[in-house]
Enzyme design. Sequence first.
Site, PDB file in Angstrom:
ATOM      1  N   SER A  13      86.892  15.489  40.225  1.00  0.00           N
ATOM      2  CA  SER A  13      86.634  15.355  41.599  1.00  0.00           C
ATOM      3  C   SER A  13      87.929  16.031  42.282  1.00  0.00           C
ATOM      4  CB  SER A  13      86.453  14.173  42.205  1.00  0.00           C
ATOM      5  OG  SER A  13      86.203  13.848  43.535  1.00  0.00           O
ATOM      6  N   ASN A  14      88.282  15.506  43.505  1.00  0.00           N
ATOM      7  CA  ASN A  14      89.711  15.841  44.205  1.00  0.00           C
ATOM      8  C   ASN A  14      90.028  14.646  44.883  1.00  0.00           C
ATOM      9  OD1 ASN A  14      88.331  16.234  46.891  1.00  0.00           O
ATOM     10  ND2 ASN A  14      87.116  17.875  45.840  1.00  0.00           N
ATOM     11  N   ALA A  15      91.089  14.837  45.670  1.00  0.00           N
ATOM     12  CA  ALA A  15      91.689  13.807  46.291  1.00  0.00           C
ATOM     13  C   ALA A  15      91.511  13.697  47.873  1.00  0.00           C
ATOM     14  CB  ALA A  15      93.119  13.470  46.416  1.00  0.00           C
ATOM     15  N   SER A  16      90.400  14.365  48.342  1.00  0.00           N
ATOM     16  CA  SER A  16      89.742  14.395  49.836  1.00  0.00           C
ATOM     17  C   SER A  16      89.692  13.100  50.193  1.00  0.00           C
ATOM     18  CB  SER A  16      88.540  15.495  49.994  1.00  0.00           C
ATOM     19  OG  SER A  16      88.185  15.160  51.160  1.00  0.00           O
ATOM     20  N   ALA A  67      84.991  18.648  50.552  1.00  0.00           N
ATOM     21  CA  ALA A  67      85.833  19.411  49.476  1.00  0.00           C
ATOM     22  C   ALA A  67      85.001  19.485  48.298  1.00  0.00           C
ATOM     23  CB  ALA A  67      87.131  18.499  49.371  1.00  0.00           C
TER      24      ALA A  67
END
Length: 124
Positions: free
Chosen positions: A21-24, A88
């Site tokens: 995933s990502n830190a959005s 994101a």
Amino acid sequence: MRMLITAGPTREYLDDVRYLSNASSGRMGYALAEAALAAGHQVLLITGPVALTPPAGAEVRQVETTEELLAACDAVWTECDGVIATAAVCDYRPRSRFPGKLAKTGVSLELELVETADVLAELG
């Protein structure tokens, strides 16, 4: 106007407990949804997993993976007058998802990653 707004990250699972995933945070999409509502627009907010409360008055659909985001957007975007895509999206996913939870084996693990769908390009 009826606005479709996407927000937050997507997740692509390696196994039943781990994911890419990502830190959005989703804050930009949620703020745009609030602004659109304040301007008198109808808002359909399609959101990945975030720790935010959706704006009052928005129609909200929760998604987790890029595939789910694409399916949710594809199902409604033709009913909307505009799209603001701030989600994101995770660009890659494992080629295959391992069942259960992967256990440590003492050796390195190699993952083969493949690109996920380009949600905005698919809608365009």
